[in-house]
Design a protein around this motif. Sequence first.
Motif, PDB file in Angstrom:
ATOM      1  N   ILE A   1       0.838  -1.203   0.000  1.00  0.00           N
ATOM      2  CA  ILE A   1       0.000   0.000   0.000  1.00  0.00           C
ATOM      3  C   ILE A   1       0.870   1.250   0.000  1.00  0.00           C
ATOM      4  O   ILE A   1       0.583   2.211  -0.720  1.00  0.00           O
ATOM      5  N   THR A   2       1.951   1.239   0.770  1.00  0.00           N
ATOM      6  CA  THR A   2       2.859   2.385   0.790  1.00  0.00           C
ATOM      7  C   THR A   2       3.482   2.608  -0.584  1.00  0.00           C
ATOM      8  O   THR A   2       3.532   3.743  -1.073  1.00  0.00           O
ATOM      9  N   TYR A   3       3.943   1.547  -1.213  1.00  0.00           N
ATOM     10  CA  TYR A   3       4.553   1.661  -2.539  1.00  0.00           C
ATOM     11  C   TYR A   3       3.544   2.186  -3.559  1.00  0.00           C
ATOM     12  O   TYR A   3       3.843   3.093  -4.343  1.00  0.00           O
ATOM     13  N   THR A   4       2.341   1.615  -3.556  1.00  0.00           N
ATOM     14  CA  THR A   4       1.321   2.016  -4.517  1.00  0.00           C
ATOM     15  C   THR A   4       0.867   3.446  -4.280  1.00  0.00           C
ATOM     16  O   THR A   4       0.662   4.212  -5.234  1.00  0.00           O
ATOM     17  N   THR A   5       0.719   3.840  -3.021  1.00  0.00           N
ATOM     18  CA  THR A   5       0.330   5.210  -2.705  1.00  0.00           C
ATOM     19  C   THR A   5       1.375   6.198  -3.199  1.00  0.00           C
ATOM     20  O   THR A   5       1.039   7.214  -3.819  1.00  0.00           O
ATOM     21  N   ASN A   6       2.647   5.895  -2.950  1.00  0.00           N
ATOM     22  CA  ASN A   6       3.714   6.767  -3.443  1.00  0.00           C
ATOM     23  C   ASN A   6       3.727   6.825  -4.969  1.00  0.00           C
ATOM     24  O   ASN A   6       3.972   7.881  -5.554  1.00  0.00           O
ATOM     25  N   LEU A   7       3.464   5.708  -5.599  1.00  0.00           N
ATOM     26  CA  LEU A   7       3.424   5.669  -7.058  1.00  0.00           C
ATOM     27  C   LEU A   7       2.319   6.571  -7.594  1.00  0.00           C
ATOM     28  O   LEU A   7       2.550   7.390  -8.493  1.00  0.00           O
ATOM     29  N   PHE A   8       1.121   6.461  -7.043  1.00  0.00           N
ATOM     30  CA  PHE A   8       0.005   7.269  -7.528  1.00  0.00           C
ATOM     31  C   PHE A   8       0.154   8.744  -7.173  1.00  0.00           C
ATOM     32  O   PHE A   8      -0.247   9.613  -7.947  1.00  0.00           O
ATOM     33  N   LEU A   9       0.710   9.042  -6.000  1.00  0.00           N
ATOM     34  CA  LEU A   9       0.910  10.438  -5.628  1.00  0.00           C
ATOM     35  C   LEU A   9       1.946  11.122  -6.516  1.00  0.00           C
ATOM     36  O   LEU A   9       1.843  12.317  -6.795  1.00  0.00           O
ATOM     37  N   ASN A  10       2.961  10.383  -6.964  1.00  0.00           N
ATOM     38  CA  ASN A  10       4.007  10.951  -7.795  1.00  0.00           C
ATOM     39  C   ASN A  10       3.743  10.788  -9.288  1.00  0.00           C
ATOM     40  O   ASN A  10       4.574  11.192 -10.098  1.00  0.00           O
ATOM     41  N   LEU A  11       2.614  10.207  -9.644  1.00  0.00           N
ATOM     42  CA  LEU A  11       2.300   9.976 -11.053  1.00  0.00           C
ATOM     43  C   LEU A  11       2.303  11.264 -11.886  1.00  0.00           C
ATOM     44  O   LEU A  11       2.848  11.258 -12.991  1.00  0.00           O
TER      45      LEU A  11
END
Length: 91
Positions: free
Chosen positions: A76-86
Motif C-alpha cells: 500500500i505504501t509503494y502504490t500510494t507513493n506511485l500514484f501520488l508521484n504519477l
Amino acid sequence: MAITPEFVVGFAREAMELTLVICLPMMGVGLAVGIIVSIFQAATQIQDSTLSLVPKLIAMFVALILAFPWIMDKMITYTTNLFLNLPTYIR
C-alpha cells in the motif's frame, strides 16, 4: 522532469527490491523447514518426496498469514507513493 534511462532503471530497481522483500519471509521459512526436513530424512533414511513438500507448503502458508499485514502495508505504501508521484512522472 524528463524521463531518463536512469529514472526507469531506478523505478524498476525499486519495484524488484520490494518484490524481494515481500517474498523474504516465505522463502526463509521454506528454506528453514526444508533443511530441518532434510536432516530428519537423512537421520531416518526416509526418502519420500511428499515428506519434504507438505511441511514446506504448510509452513510457508502460515508465514504468509502471519506476514500478510506487513506485506500489505509495504504494498500500500509503494502504490500510494506511485500514484501520488504519477503527475511528476508523466511530465
